[in-house]
Motif scaffolding. Structure first.
Motif, PDB file in Angstrom:
ATOM      1  N   LYS A 152       0.632  -0.915  -0.409  1.00 48.62           N
ATOM      2  CA  LYS A 152      -0.552   0.009  -0.068  1.00 48.62           C
ATOM      3  C   LYS A 152       0.789   1.352   0.223  1.00 48.62           C
ATOM      4  O   LYS A 152       2.094   1.392   0.547  1.00 48.62           O
ATOM      5  N   ASP A 205      -3.444   4.051  -1.967  1.00 46.09           N
ATOM      6  CA  ASP A 205      -4.486   2.900  -1.972  1.00 46.09           C
ATOM      7  C   ASP A 205      -3.955   1.684  -1.548  1.00 46.09           C
ATOM      8  O   ASP A 205      -2.567   1.826  -0.425  1.00 46.09           O
ATOM      9  N   GLN A 263      -2.008  -2.225  -3.565  1.00 45.54           N
ATOM     10  CA  GLN A 263      -1.645  -2.147  -5.446  1.00 45.54           C
ATOM     11  C   GLN A 263      -2.288  -3.123  -6.077  1.00 45.54           C
ATOM     12  O   GLN A 263      -1.985  -2.513  -7.111  1.00 45.54           O
ATOM     13  N   ASN A 270      -8.511   3.216  -4.955  1.00 45.01           N
ATOM     14  CA  ASN A 270      -8.230   4.336  -4.116  1.00 45.01           C
ATOM     15  C   ASN A 270      -8.929   5.062  -3.840  1.00 45.01           C
ATOM     16  O   ASN A 270     -10.001   5.829  -4.276  1.00 45.01           O
ATOM     17  N   ASN A 319     -13.251   0.342  -2.729  1.00 40.00           N
ATOM     18  CA  ASN A 319     -12.371   0.856  -1.601  1.00 40.00           C
ATOM     19  C   ASN A 319     -13.789   0.340  -0.131  1.00 40.00           C
ATOM     20  O   ASN A 319     -14.874   0.816  -0.355  1.00 40.00           O
TER      21      ASN A 319
END
Length: 356
Positions: free
Chosen positions: A272, A297, A300, A306, A337
């Protein structure tokens, strides 16, 4: 903003020209913060009720026991702390003796802030920074869909720190060995495994206006079974930060970028990263408008998770060490998210902050 610079020096080094001299050996300082938050959108992760928050009051006590030995502690009462009603929080932010051999060699033992990045050591000291709150992307990513923070707030252990010069350039270093973070024991009392966490930070001052820093944090976290027992396996945590702070006359800027990696024993590794940057300009030594941009983020290897935050604010010093802060935030995220859920929103934040 000369007053702000003096206050920041105190909050970082626990010394200041403005303090309450209780005796020849005892100095008392502190700060308080009263906040307000209101959700401007129809929905989102902010406060739709427009709530007031008696955010905190901290007392910072320094006792000079000798020319080389100092004891320092920070006691905090958060969110209108009332233990009888099970409301708010009372805590010892840090408590340690510091022994100075030379300026380049000092020792601390006890509970301390983890020396990492720009904000961790001043995150409760609201007069020491411009915005209403410290940036979430680098300091509280668990509120933005992150599995956990890049590093713990506090640690109990031993620190070695100091300042030195190389060809007239000033440097500061801090190395901290601690119990680290854990779930099944109190990390401020005992360690649940033999491995120790290591935090390091090196600051360089190429000019009086410029500060460059590099921080690292590493730890090995015990893996527990279904009954909460140590399996003997470890998850490995590592984070690294680079940051720059620049201030000249009335304008300034800051930038911090953090990468974090967790090597899980029983699942793929997690990478991250977080980023924060801010620019500001001070008018008439009292009014400082600022713009801040954040990015986080949480994984990844996952697309569309994000978070982006745009903040526009004003910090006004209405009296010596007495500030009013106004801030607008726009928050957006990808649909994957886990906290924001792709629901963008805007909010208004305000704070009245005092340092003494």
């Amino acid at each position: 903003m000369k007053t702000r610079k003096l206050l920041i020096v105190f909050l970082l080094a626990m010394t200041s020209a403005a303090y309450a001299q209780i005796s020849e050996k005892v100095r008392l300082n502190g700060y308080s913060s009263f906040e307000y938050e209101y959700l401007l959108s129809n929905e989102g992760e902010s406060d739709p009720n427009g709530s007031f928050d008696a955010d905190l009051i901290d007392l910072v006590i320094n006792v000079d026991l000798s020319s080389k030995l100092r004891f320092s502690t920070d006691l905090t009462w958060e969110h209108g702390a009332a233990s009888e009603d099970n409301r708010g929080n009372v805590a010892v932010e840090y408590a340690f003796p510091e022994y100075t051999v030379k300026n380049w060699l000092k020792f601390r033992v006890g509970k301390m802030f983890v020396p990492f990045g720009i904000y961790n050591e001043i995150h409760t000291a609201k007069p020491a920074f411009l915005a209403v709150k410290e940036p979430l992307s680098t300091n509280k990513p668990d509120k933005l869909g992150g599995d956990e923070r890049f590093y713990p707030r506090w640690a109990t252990g031993i620190s070695v720190l100091g300042t030195f010069l190389i060809k007239s350039m000033q440097f500061e270093y801090h190395v901290q060995l601690s119990n680290g973070n854990q779930e099944n024991t109190n990390p401020f009392e005992e360690d649940d495994n033999g491995e120790k966490a290591l935090a390091t930070r090196l600051l360089a001052y190429p000019t009086p206006d410029l500060k460059i820093g590099i921080s690292t944090y590493s730890d090995k976290i015990s893996v527990l079974d279904g009954s909460g027992n140590d399996t003997g396996e470890r998850d490995k945590l590592f984070s690294m930060s680079g940051h720059i702070e620049y201030s000249h006359n009335n304008y300034g800027a800051e930038f911090e970028y953090i990468i974090g990696k967790t090597d899980f024993f029983a699942s793929p590794e997690l990478k991250k990263n977080g980023l924060e940057t801010m620019v500001y300009y001070t008018l008439k030594d009292k009014f400082t408008p600022y713009v801040r941009v954040e990015f986080f983020d949480p994984n990844q290897d996952v697309d569309d998770d994000n978070v982006n935050i745009f903040s526009l604010g004003l910090n006004a010093e209405v009296d010596r060490n007495y500030f009013v802060k106004l801030q607008y935030n726009s928050v957006n995220s990808g649909d994957l998210n886990s906290d924001i859920l792709g629901v963008g929103f805007s909010e208004f934040q305000a704070a009245v902050v005092l340092g003494f």
